[in-house]
Motif scaffolding. Structure first.
Motif, PDB file in Angstrom:
ATOM      1  N   ASP A  88       0.979  -1.223   0.167  1.00 13.84           N
ATOM      2  CA  ASP A  88       0.315   0.027   0.183  1.00 13.84           C
ATOM      3  C   ASP A  88       0.900   1.221  -0.028  1.00 13.84           C
ATOM      4  O   ASP A  88       1.583   1.673   1.118  1.00 13.84           O
ATOM      5  CB  ASP A  88      -0.937   0.021   1.189  1.00 13.84           C
ATOM      6  N   LEU A  89       0.846   1.941  -1.069  1.00 19.61           N
ATOM      7  CA  LEU A  89       1.556   3.340  -1.117  1.00 19.61           C
ATOM      8  C   LEU A  89       0.802   4.312  -0.270  1.00 19.61           C
ATOM      9  O   LEU A  89       1.752   5.339  -0.187  1.00 19.61           O
ATOM     10  CB  LEU A  89       1.714   3.845  -2.570  1.00 19.61           C
ATOM     11  N   GLY A  90      -0.053   4.160   0.395  1.00 19.04           N
ATOM     12  CA  GLY A  90      -0.562   5.025   1.394  1.00 19.04           C
ATOM     13  C   GLY A  90       0.318   5.260   2.575  1.00 19.04           C
ATOM     14  O   GLY A  90       0.202   6.135   3.195  1.00 19.04           O
ATOM     15  N   VAL A  91       1.261   4.225   2.642  1.00 15.55           N
ATOM     16  CA  VAL A  91       2.138   4.256   3.766  1.00 15.55           C
ATOM     17  C   VAL A  91       2.971   5.203   3.558  1.00 15.55           C
ATOM     18  O   VAL A  91       3.492   6.255   4.543  1.00 15.55           O
ATOM     19  CB  VAL A  91       2.696   2.910   4.053  1.00 15.55           C
ATOM     20  N   PRO A  92       3.865   5.105   2.736  1.00 17.33           N
ATOM     21  CA  PRO A  92       4.852   6.393   2.328  1.00 17.33           C
ATOM     22  C   PRO A  92       4.217   7.674   2.234  1.00 17.33           C
ATOM     23  O   PRO A  92       4.899   8.835   2.575  1.00 17.33           O
ATOM     24  CB  PRO A  92       5.684   5.883   1.026  1.00 17.33           C
ATOM     25  N   ALA A  93       2.971   7.757   1.683  1.00 13.94           N
ATOM     26  CA  ALA A  93       2.271   9.046   1.423  1.00 13.94           C
ATOM     27  C   ALA A  93       2.009   9.643   2.725  1.00 13.94           C
ATOM     28  O   ALA A  93       2.236  10.900   2.872  1.00 13.94           O
ATOM     29  CB  ALA A  93       1.033   8.842   0.491  1.00 13.94           C
ATOM     30  N   PHE A  94       1.384   8.812   3.608  1.00 10.51           N
ATOM     31  CA  PHE A  94       1.199   9.514   4.929  1.00 10.51           C
ATOM     32  C   PHE A  94       2.331   9.746   5.673  1.00 10.51           C
ATOM     33  O   PHE A  94       2.576  10.641   6.405  1.00 10.51           O
ATOM     34  CB  PHE A  94       0.432   8.330   5.775  1.00 10.51           C
ATOM     35  N   CYS A  95       3.613   8.839   5.703  1.00  8.22           N
ATOM     36  CA  CYS A  95       4.861   9.225   6.382  1.00  8.22           C
ATOM     37  C   CYS A  95       5.013  10.695   5.776  1.00  8.22           C
ATOM     38  O   CYS A  95       5.668  11.321   6.648  1.00  8.22           O
ATOM     39  CB  CYS A  95       5.729   8.224   6.011  1.00  8.22           C
ATOM     40  N   ALA A  96       5.139  10.944   4.533  1.00  5.92           N
ATOM     41  CA  ALA A  96       5.433  12.298   3.791  1.00  5.92           C
ATOM     42  C   ALA A  96       4.851  13.425   4.371  1.00  5.92           C
ATOM     43  O   ALA A  96       5.273  14.502   4.844  1.00  5.92           O
ATOM     44  CB  ALA A  96       5.443  12.188   2.463  1.00  5.92           C
ATOM     45  N   GLU A  97       3.336  12.989   4.769  1.00 10.14           N
ATOM     46  CA  GLU A  97       2.459  14.037   5.230  1.00 10.14           C
ATOM     47  C   GLU A  97       2.953  14.352   6.624  1.00 10.14           C
ATOM     48  O   GLU A  97       3.014  15.570   6.745  1.00 10.14           O
ATOM     49  CB  GLU A  97       0.997  13.644   5.149  1.00 10.14           C
ATOM     50  N   LEU A  98       3.250  13.481   7.313  1.00  9.37           N
ATOM     51  CA  LEU A  98       3.601  13.553   8.798  1.00  9.37           C
ATOM     52  C   LEU A  98       5.090  14.285   8.932  1.00  9.37           C
ATOM     53  O   LEU A  98       5.269  15.088  10.006  1.00  9.37           O
ATOM     54  CB  LEU A  98       3.518  12.274   9.527  1.00  9.37           C
ATOM     55  N   TYR A  99       5.843  13.889   7.867  1.00 12.59           N
ATOM     56  CA  TYR A  99       7.331  14.523   8.067  1.00 12.59           C
ATOM     57  C   TYR A  99       6.975  16.084   7.579  1.00 12.59           C
ATOM     58  O   TYR A  99       7.698  16.823   8.358  1.00 12.59           O
ATOM     59  CB  TYR A  99       8.083  13.894   6.911  1.00 12.59           C
ATOM     60  N   ARG A 100       6.289  16.490   6.719  1.00 16.65           N
ATOM     61  CA  ARG A 100       5.954  17.825   6.286  1.00 16.65           C
ATOM     62  C   ARG A 100       5.450  18.582   7.498  1.00 16.65           C
ATOM     63  O   ARG A 100       5.586  19.648   7.670  1.00 16.65           O
ATOM     64  CB  ARG A 100       5.168  17.772   5.076  1.00 16.65           C
ATOM     65  N   ALA A 101       4.792  17.801   8.200  1.00 17.55           N
ATOM     66  CA  ALA A 101       3.971  18.491   9.477  1.00 17.55           C
ATOM     67  C   ALA A 101       5.123  18.662  10.704  1.00 17.55           C
ATOM     68  O   ALA A 101       4.731  19.089  11.630  1.00 17.55           O
ATOM     69  CB  ALA A 101       2.926  17.711   9.958  1.00 17.55           C
ATOM     70  N   GLY A 102       6.288  18.129  10.576  1.00 18.06           N
ATOM     71  CA  GLY A 102       7.195  18.371  11.535  1.00 18.06           C
ATOM     72  C   GLY A 102       7.202  17.137  12.729  1.00 18.06           C
ATOM     73  O   GLY A 102       7.661  17.659  13.806  1.00 18.06           O
ATOM     74  N   LEU A 103       6.576  16.331  12.579  1.00 12.97           N
ATOM     75  CA  LEU A 103       6.391  15.363  13.521  1.00 12.97           C
ATOM     76  C   LEU A 103       7.749  14.396  14.003  1.00 12.97           C
ATOM     77  O   LEU A 103       7.666  13.793  15.081  1.00 12.97           O
ATOM     78  CB  LEU A 103       5.204  14.386  13.308  1.00 12.97           C
ATOM     79  N   PHE A 104       8.635  14.513  12.907  1.00 12.62           N
ATOM     80  CA  PHE A 104       9.888  13.459  13.125  1.00 12.62           C
ATOM     81  C   PHE A 104      10.853  14.191  12.263  1.00 12.62           C
ATOM     82  O   PHE A 104      10.548  14.604  11.120  1.00 12.62           O
ATOM     83  CB  PHE A 104       9.578  11.866  13.257  1.00 12.62           C
ATOM     84  N   PRO A 105      12.124  13.875  12.693  1.00 11.51           N
ATOM     85  CA  PRO A 105      13.291  14.442  11.806  1.00 11.51           C
ATOM     86  C   PRO A 105      13.779  13.340  10.853  1.00 11.51           C
ATOM     87  O   PRO A 105      14.734  13.780  10.078  1.00 11.51           O
ATOM     88  CB  PRO A 105      14.406  14.940  12.842  1.00 11.51           C
ATOM     89  N   SER A 106      13.511  12.247  11.144  1.00 13.97           N
ATOM     90  CA  SER A 106      14.129  10.813  10.453  1.00 13.97           C
ATOM     91  C   SER A 106      13.082   9.921  10.480  1.00 13.97           C
ATOM     92  O   SER A 106      12.219   9.671  11.124  1.00 13.97           O
ATOM     93  CB  SER A 106      15.456  10.445  11.316  1.00 13.97           C
ATOM     94  N   LEU A 107      13.411   9.150   9.207  1.00 23.06           N
ATOM     95  CA  LEU A 107      12.521   8.315   8.665  1.00 23.06           C
ATOM     96  C   LEU A 107      12.946   6.835   8.174  1.00 23.06           C
ATOM     97  O   LEU A 107      14.139   7.190   7.212  1.00 23.06           O
ATOM     98  CB  LEU A 107      11.554   8.856   7.775  1.00 23.06           C
ATOM     99  N   VAL A 108      12.543   5.831   8.747  1.00 16.35           N
ATOM    100  CA  VAL A 108      13.061   4.683   8.080  1.00 16.35           C
ATOM    101  C   VAL A 108      12.011   3.970   7.042  1.00 16.35           C
ATOM    102  O   VAL A 108      10.762   3.788   7.806  1.00 16.35           O
ATOM    103  CB  VAL A 108      13.614   3.541   9.329  1.00 16.35           C
ATOM    104  N   PHE A 109      12.400   3.423   6.099  1.00 23.32           N
ATOM    105  CA  PHE A 109      11.527   2.625   5.440  1.00 23.32           C
ATOM    106  C   PHE A 109      12.073   1.169   5.279  1.00 23.32           C
ATOM    107  O   PHE A 109      13.123   1.090   5.173  1.00 23.32           O
ATOM    108  CB  PHE A 109      11.131   3.038   3.842  1.00 23.32           C
ATOM    109  N   SER A 110      11.188   0.314   5.723  1.00 22.69           N
ATOM    110  CA  SER A 110      11.555  -0.981   6.121  1.00 22.69           C
ATOM    111  C   SER A 110      10.853  -2.218   5.262  1.00 22.69           C
ATOM    112  O   SER A 110       9.459  -1.922   5.196  1.00 22.69           O
ATOM    113  CB  SER A 110      11.368  -1.455   7.392  1.00 22.69           C
ATOM    114  N   GLY A 111      11.507  -3.093   4.340  1.00 19.86           N
ATOM    115  CA  GLY A 111      10.720  -4.118   3.761  1.00 19.86           C
ATOM    116  C   GLY A 111      11.434  -4.530   2.530  1.00 19.86           C
ATOM    117  O   GLY A 111      12.023  -3.730   1.542  1.00 19.86           O
TER     118      GLY A 111
END
Length: 222
Positions: free
Chosen positions: A42-65
């Motif tokens: 589901d590409l909704g996962v990285p799309a939502f990650c991007a939304e939350l990153y742009r909102a400033g909720l975290f400085p670093s992000l790991v994609f796993s799989g």
């Protein structure tokens, strides 16, 4: 919707929604040290990650799989690689994204991401797990087992059940996945993979009846 992407009955939809609601943890999303985007179809996962990153909720992000076991053709270079590319296209800077390209299950998503973070010198105290909506509870129970010292928050794209069905386009596939994930919530604690979770009686009844209806393709094999 094609012949291979069949609709479910209204009764099946009601029972599936009970399980859908149970899978979601309803955590309050707040700033954390790091987020992990869990691999899936589901590409909704990285799309939502991007939304939350742009909102400033975290400085670093790991994609796993790694390769998706049920649909390897969807992300031929592995889930994490495709998720990272999707997030970068949505404006997440490359230096904010770490890659864990080997995990084949949720436990590995978390333990291998932890190793990637440690190698980058990141020792988080708070972690946001971003997953498909029906994977939240399994992700939470797994993380509490394999990484108990961190504060875990679970999140997914804020979609209603019917909207998610439309997004995926294959209602029966979603129900198969819902049933399979609930079986893992129930069985994995006995196998030492996750912490125990209470499953209400109405959810258990819906689960059993959907299995009797034939939604079994994602069940664990003996």
């Amino acid at each position: 919707m094609t012949d291979n992407e069949q609709a479910i009955t209204d009764d099946q939809r009601q029972r599936a929604k009970l399980i859908w609601d149970h899978h979601q943890m309803h955590h309050e999303v707040r700033p954390v040290d790091v987020a992990i985007g869990l691999g899936s179809h589901d590409l909704g996962v990285p799309a939502f990650c991007a939304e939350l990153y742009r909102a400033g909720l975290f400085p670093s992000l790991v994609f796993s799989g790694g390769s998706n076991p049920t649909a390897p053709e969807r992300f031929p270079r592995g889930e994490a690689v495709h998720f990272r590319e999707h997030a970068l296209a949505l404006g997440v800077p490359a230096d904010a994204v770490l890659l864990e390209p080997s995990a084949t299950n949720t436990g590995q998503n978390i333990t291998l991401s932890r190793e990637v973070l440690a190698a980058a010198g990141i020792m988080p105290k708070t972690v946001l797990l971003v997953s498909m909506p029906y994977m939240e509870r399994r992700a939470y129970s797994t993380a509490r087992k394999v990484w108990p010292e961190v504060d875990v928050i679970c999140a997914s794209a804020p979609l209603e059940f019917d909207d998610y069905l439309k997004t995926i386009g294959d209602e029966q596939l979603v129900v198969h996945q819902l049933v399979g994930d609930l079986q893992r919530v129930i069985e994995y604690p006995r196998l030492g993979f996750a912490i125990e979770q209470d499953v209400p009686e109405d959810v258990q009844a819906a689960y059993g009846s959907l299995i009797r209806d034939g939604f079994t393709s994602r069940l664990l094999t003996p």
